[in-house]
Enzyme design. Structure first.
Site, PDB file in Angstrom:
ATOM      1  N   TRP A 180     -21.444  13.704 -17.980  1.00 15.38           N
ATOM      2  CA  TRP A 180     -21.765  13.517 -16.567  1.00 15.38           C
ATOM      3  C   TRP A 180     -23.102  14.170 -16.255  1.00 15.38           C
ATOM      4  O   TRP A 180     -23.450  15.191 -16.850  1.00 15.38           O
ATOM      5  CB  TRP A 180     -20.677  14.136 -15.675  1.00 15.38           C
ATOM      6  CG  TRP A 180     -19.296  13.610 -15.908  1.00 15.38           C
ATOM      7  CD1 TRP A 180     -18.279  14.256 -16.542  1.00 15.38           C
ATOM      8  CD2 TRP A 180     -18.771  12.331 -15.527  1.00 15.38           C
ATOM      9  NE1 TRP A 180     -17.148  13.459 -16.570  1.00 15.38           N
ATOM     10  CE2 TRP A 180     -17.424  12.269 -15.956  1.00 15.38           C
ATOM     11  CE3 TRP A 180     -19.306  11.222 -14.860  1.00 15.38           C
ATOM     12  CZ2 TRP A 180     -16.607  11.158 -15.742  1.00 15.38           C
ATOM     13  CZ3 TRP A 180     -18.489  10.115 -14.646  1.00 15.38           C
ATOM     14  CH2 TRP A 180     -17.156  10.096 -15.086  1.00 15.38           C
ATOM     15  N   GLU A 201       0.838  -1.211   0.000  1.00 17.39           N
ATOM     16  CA  GLU A 201       0.000   0.000   0.000  1.00 17.39           C
ATOM     17  C   GLU A 201       0.868   1.254   0.000  1.00 17.39           C
ATOM     18  O   GLU A 201       0.531   2.260  -0.624  1.00 17.39           O
ATOM     19  CB  GLU A 201      -0.949   0.016   1.204  1.00 17.39           C
ATOM     20  CG  GLU A 201      -1.946  -1.122   1.220  1.00 17.39           C
ATOM     21  CD  GLU A 201      -2.760  -1.240  -0.067  1.00 17.39           C
ATOM     22  OE1 GLU A 201      -3.193  -0.218  -0.606  1.00 17.39           O
ATOM     23  OE2 GLU A 201      -2.942  -2.388  -0.534  1.00 17.39           O
ATOM     24  N   TRP A 215      -9.705   8.445  -6.943  1.00 22.86           N
ATOM     25  CA  TRP A 215     -10.926   8.855  -7.658  1.00 22.86           C
ATOM     26  C   TRP A 215     -10.874   8.429  -9.116  1.00 22.86           C
ATOM     27  O   TRP A 215     -11.866   7.960  -9.674  1.00 22.86           O
ATOM     28  CB  TRP A 215     -11.160  10.370  -7.528  1.00 22.86           C
ATOM     29  CG  TRP A 215     -11.936  10.640  -6.277  1.00 22.86           C
ATOM     30  CD1 TRP A 215     -11.419  10.927  -5.046  1.00 22.86           C
ATOM     31  CD2 TRP A 215     -13.357  10.548  -6.111  1.00 22.86           C
ATOM     32  NE1 TRP A 215     -12.430  11.031  -4.129  1.00 22.86           N
ATOM     33  CE2 TRP A 215     -13.637  10.813  -4.752  1.00 22.86           C
ATOM     34  CE3 TRP A 215     -14.424  10.284  -6.958  1.00 22.86           C
ATOM     35  CZ2 TRP A 215     -14.935  10.812  -4.228  1.00 22.86           C
ATOM     36  CZ3 TRP A 215     -15.719  10.281  -6.451  1.00 22.86           C
ATOM     37  CH2 TRP A 215     -15.965  10.544  -5.102  1.00 22.86           C
TER      38      TRP A 215
HETATM   39  C1  LIG Z   1     -11.411   7.565  -3.746  1.00 25.81           C
HETATM   40  C2  LIG Z   1     -10.166   7.438  -2.889  1.00 25.81           C
HETATM   41  C3  LIG Z   1      -9.590   8.575  -2.327  1.00 25.81           C
HETATM   42  C4  LIG Z   1      -8.423   8.468  -1.542  1.00 25.81           C
HETATM   43  N1  LIG Z   1      -7.871   9.608  -1.014  1.00 25.81           N
HETATM   44  C5  LIG Z   1      -6.732   9.529  -0.287  1.00 25.81           C
HETATM   45  C6  LIG Z   1      -6.125  10.693   0.249  1.00 25.81           C
HETATM   46  O1  LIG Z   1      -6.568  11.823   0.034  1.00 25.81           O
HETATM   47  N2  LIG Z   1      -5.011  10.534   1.027  1.00 25.81           N
HETATM   48  C7  LIG Z   1      -4.462   9.297   1.270  1.00 25.81           C
HETATM   49  O2  LIG Z   1      -3.459   9.201   1.982  1.00 25.81           O
HETATM   50  N3  LIG Z   1      -5.000   8.194   0.739  1.00 25.81           N
HETATM   51  C8  LIG Z   1      -6.123   8.254  -0.016  1.00 25.81           C
HETATM   52  N4  LIG Z   1      -6.679   7.113  -0.516  1.00 25.81           N
HETATM   53  C9  LIG Z   1      -5.997   5.821  -0.302  1.00 25.81           C
HETATM   54  C10 LIG Z   1      -6.411   5.056   0.969  1.00 25.81           C
HETATM   55  O3  LIG Z   1      -7.797   4.986   1.051  1.00 25.81           O
HETATM   56  C11 LIG Z   1      -5.864   5.673   2.248  1.00 25.81           C
HETATM   57  O4  LIG Z   1      -4.482   5.912   2.109  1.00 25.81           O
HETATM   58  C12 LIG Z   1      -6.049   4.748   3.450  1.00 25.81           C
HETATM   59  O5  LIG Z   1      -7.411   4.474   3.632  1.00 25.81           O
HETATM   60  C13 LIG Z   1      -5.482   5.410   4.690  1.00 25.81           C
HETATM   61  O6  LIG Z   1      -5.715   4.653   5.827  1.00 25.81           O
HETATM   62  P1  LIG Z   1      -4.517   3.994   6.644  1.00 25.81           P
HETATM   63  O7  LIG Z   1      -3.493   5.007   6.950  1.00 25.81           O
HETATM   64  O8  LIG Z   1      -5.114   3.259   7.772  1.00 25.81           O
HETATM   65  O9  LIG Z   1      -3.932   2.997   5.559  1.00 25.81           O
HETATM   66  P2  LIG Z   1      -3.111   1.634   5.688  1.00 25.81           P
HETATM   67  O10 LIG Z   1      -3.986   0.574   5.119  1.00 25.81           O
HETATM   68  O11 LIG Z   1      -2.571   1.422   7.028  1.00 25.81           O
HETATM   69  O12 LIG Z   1      -1.935   1.846   4.637  1.00 25.81           O
HETATM   70  C14 LIG Z   1      -0.675   2.442   4.997  1.00 25.81           C
HETATM   71  C15 LIG Z   1      -0.418   3.665   4.145  1.00 25.81           C
HETATM   72  O13 LIG Z   1      -0.319   3.303   2.774  1.00 25.81           O
HETATM   73  C16 LIG Z   1      -0.865   4.342   1.956  1.00 25.81           C
HETATM   74  N5  LIG Z   1      -2.007   3.800   1.205  1.00 25.81           N
HETATM   75  C17 LIG Z   1      -2.873   2.849   1.606  1.00 25.81           C
HETATM   76  N6  LIG Z   1      -3.754   2.570   0.625  1.00 25.81           N
HETATM   77  C18 LIG Z   1      -3.440   3.376  -0.409  1.00 25.81           C
HETATM   78  C19 LIG Z   1      -3.979   3.561  -1.719  1.00 25.81           C
HETATM   79  N7  LIG Z   1      -5.011   2.845  -2.173  1.00 25.81           N
HETATM   80  N8  LIG Z   1      -3.426   4.499  -2.519  1.00 25.81           N
HETATM   81  C20 LIG Z   1      -2.367   5.234  -2.100  1.00 25.81           C
HETATM   82  N9  LIG Z   1      -1.811   5.087  -0.872  1.00 25.81           N
HETATM   83  C21 LIG Z   1      -2.336   4.175  -0.044  1.00 25.81           C
HETATM   84  C22 LIG Z   1      -1.326   5.445   2.888  1.00 25.81           C
HETATM   85  O14 LIG Z   1      -0.311   6.406   2.987  1.00 25.81           O
HETATM   86  C23 LIG Z   1      -1.523   4.698   4.203  1.00 25.81           C
HETATM   87  O15 LIG Z   1      -1.408   5.519   5.332  1.00 25.81           O
HETATM   88  C24 LIG Z   1      -7.843   7.194  -1.325  1.00 25.81           C
HETATM   89  C25 LIG Z   1      -8.440   6.056  -1.891  1.00 25.81           C
HETATM   90  C26 LIG Z   1      -9.580   6.176  -2.661  1.00 25.81           C
HETATM   91  C27 LIG Z   1     -10.188   4.939  -3.246  1.00 25.81           C
END
Ligand SMILES: Cc1cc2nc3c(=O)[nH]c(=O)nc-3n(C[C@H](O)[C@H](O)[C@H](O)COP(=O)(O)OP(=O)(O)OC[C@H]3O[C@@H](n4cnc5c(N)ncnc54)[C@H](O)[C@@H]3O)c2cc1C
Length: 471
Positions: free
Chosen positions: A311, A279, A387
């Site tokens: 859209w 991730e 997105w």
């Molecule tokens: C529509 C949409 C919008 C999002 N907007 C953001 C946002 O503005 N900021 C953001 O940090 N993440 C965003 N994400 C990715 C992801 O949802 C979040 O990073 C994650 O939910 C953060 O929770 P966590 O720190 O517990 O993640 P964990 O599951 O603990 O993951 C560890 C770290 O990995 C990174 N990460 C995890 N999943 C993703 C992913 N799919 N894409 C990129 N990085 C990821 C984050 O930095 C996160 O803190 C988005 C995803 C979607 C689908």
């Protein structure tokens, strides 16, 4: 020798290459932060994120103070003033060297080029570092010399090139010479007007708290990550995103500490650890996309044909989605989580974004902006990537005909309805059989709204709109 460190979204001491370099080379070090309410608004930064940033800046100031490094906060109207502001402070203090860590986004990159040009013309040396990702953006190219636009081969190259020396981040700061300058943060007028309802106790302030959160997460939860990460009621993810977005913790620190739990193995061993690092690589992937395809940073889709999608725009539907009143319990629970916590579980981000762009057929840019305006972890590249993935307009995106059904998602990932009950108070007494799609009678008794759209019809409408744009 005196030097200036320009803090931006790297509000930390640990693994801060710009600060480390300045401290290694100079006897006297000053810090500066440029605060621009206008600029933050222009980039749709959430009110809760701004509050969190200000508190973390204050915490950073205390840590810097222990090293005799004063932190000066300067106000500005926007990026166009930054060069002048930095030059002024350097001239006033007769400082000839400046250090900063790079940022992503075209506005930030153009601003940095301007600052660097002006300072260089004034005989000031600028030293720039990569602190947000492991490999400098644009390092990896496909066999045809193009930037990667698909995650799996990008990750493969990332792993092949990984070397533990990249994580050589330990550094002992030694206090600098005292200066006559004192920090101004306690007198600085941030003019911050709170207008959010996020429970900020969920987000303890400071670098120490971020490191503690990482430590706690790696102690046990990470080992169940592969299994637990999809169920929003389980506190199974790290919630470090808010700290990573503002640079309160570094990705290198996260990866290094996670690897220690897995014999330094990146793609074998503990599944939870490797999945979690995956991730963090997604995060790096989206930063690379923003760097290599600057159009995505300017509101344009990665898949150009999707520009032709017609859209819809329905004020009522938009309001229902934003406020968590669509009549789809899982969607509503997720949107209310966002409002209460400034954060939303990753699976739900995908579910609500797909519902918005496919079933509601609303422009992904509206949803992207709303997320930025409300997320404490708002990160331009990850948010844009998420997105564009969900709306099938982006790199490596979900095929446009693959549309999550929010009722099936609800039954699969919140089987007992516990997550819904936690956030949708109206449904807290409804049993797990009914809660995913309550009958009209229950809706009426509980004062819970009817569905704003028909899932089957809206799904076909979305597929038609994509087909039409494609052909
Ligand atoms: C529509 C949409 C919008 C999002 N907007 C953001 C946002 O503005 N900021 C953001 O940090 N993440 C965003 N994400 C990715 C992801 O949802 C979040 O990073 C994650 O939910 C953060 O929770 P966590 O720190 O517990 O993640 P964990 O599951 O603990 O993951 C560890 C770290 O990995 C990174 N990460 C995890 N999943 C993703 C992913 N799919 N894409 C990129 N990085 C990821 C984050 O930095 C996160 O803190 C988005 C995803 C979607 C689908």
């Amino acid at each position: 020798m005196k030097s200036l460190v320009w803090f931006r979204n790297d509000l930390r001491m640990d693994d801060n290459p710009a600060l480390r370099a300045a401290c290694s080379k100079s006897e006297e070090v000053h810090g500066v932060y440029i605060y621009s309410e206008n600029q933050l608004k222009l980039h749709n930064e959430a009110n809760c994120k701004i509050e969190f940033m200000i508190q973390n800046l204050k915490s950073l100031e205390q840590s810097l103070n222990k090293l005799n490094i004063p932190l000066t906060v300067i106000s500005s109207n926007g990026f166009n003033e930054d060069a002048k502001k930095i030059l002024n402070i350097m001239n006033e203090r007769s400082i000839k060297e400046i250090y900063w860590n790079k940022q992503f986004g075209t506005d930030e990159e153009s601003r940095d080029i301007e600052v660097e040009n002006i300072l260089t013309n004034n005989n000031i040396n600028c030293f720039l570092y990569d602190a947000q990702i492991l490999f400098p953006a644009g390092t990896f190219k496909t066999g045809e010399g193009k930037p990667y636009s698909v995650f799996t081969p990008f990750k493969k190259r990332w792993i092949e090139n990984f070397n533990i020396d990249l994580l050589d981040i330990e550094y002992n700061y030694i206090p600098k010479e005292k200066t006559k300058i004192s920090s101004n943060i306690n007198d600085f007028e941030f003019c911050f007007a709170k207008d959010h309802s996020v429970d900020m106790s969920l987000w303890p302030v400071g670098e120490e708290e971020a490191l503690k959160r990482l430590d706690n997460y790696l102690d046990k939860k990470i080992f169940y990550y592969a299994k637990d990460r999809n169920e929003p009621i389980i506190d199974g993810t790290s919630r470090l995103s808010a700290y990573l977005a503002l640079g309160i913790i570094s990705p290198k620190r996260c990866i290094l500490e996670a690897l220690k739990k897995n014999n330094f193995e990146l793609d074998s061993g503990e599944q939870g650890v490797t999945k979690w690092i995956d991730e963090l690589v997604w995060r790096e992937f989206y930063k690379n996309i923003m760097f290599s395809f600057p159009r995505v940073s300017k509101g344009r889709p990665f898949q150009e044909y999707t520009n032709k999608i017609k859209w819809r725009f329905d004020k009522g539907e938009l309001k229902a989605w934003k406020s968590g009143n669509t009549g789809f319990p899982l969607i509503d629970a997720a949107m209310r989580q966002l409002k209460n916590e400034g954060w939303m579980h990753n699976r739900l981000r995908m579910v609500v974004a797909m519902f918005f762009t496919k079933n509601m057929l609303h422009d992904w840019r509206l949803g992207e902006t709303f997320f930025m305006q409300n997320l404490i972890d708002g990160d331009f590249s990850s948010n844009n990537g998420g997105w564009q993935w969900s709306s099938s307009t982006g790199t490596d995106a979900a095929p446009y005909f693959r549309i999550f059904n929010p009722l099936t998602q609800s039954k699969n990932f919140d089987a007992d309805g516990l997550f819904i009950k936690k956030y949708v108070d109206e449904l807290k007494d409804i049993d797990e059989k009914e809660i995913h799609d309550p009958s009209n009678e229950i809706r009426s008794n509980c004062k819970y709204p009817t569905q704003i759209l028909d899932l089957k019809e809206s799904r076909l409408r979305a597929i038609d709109a994509f087909n039409e744009a494609k052909n």
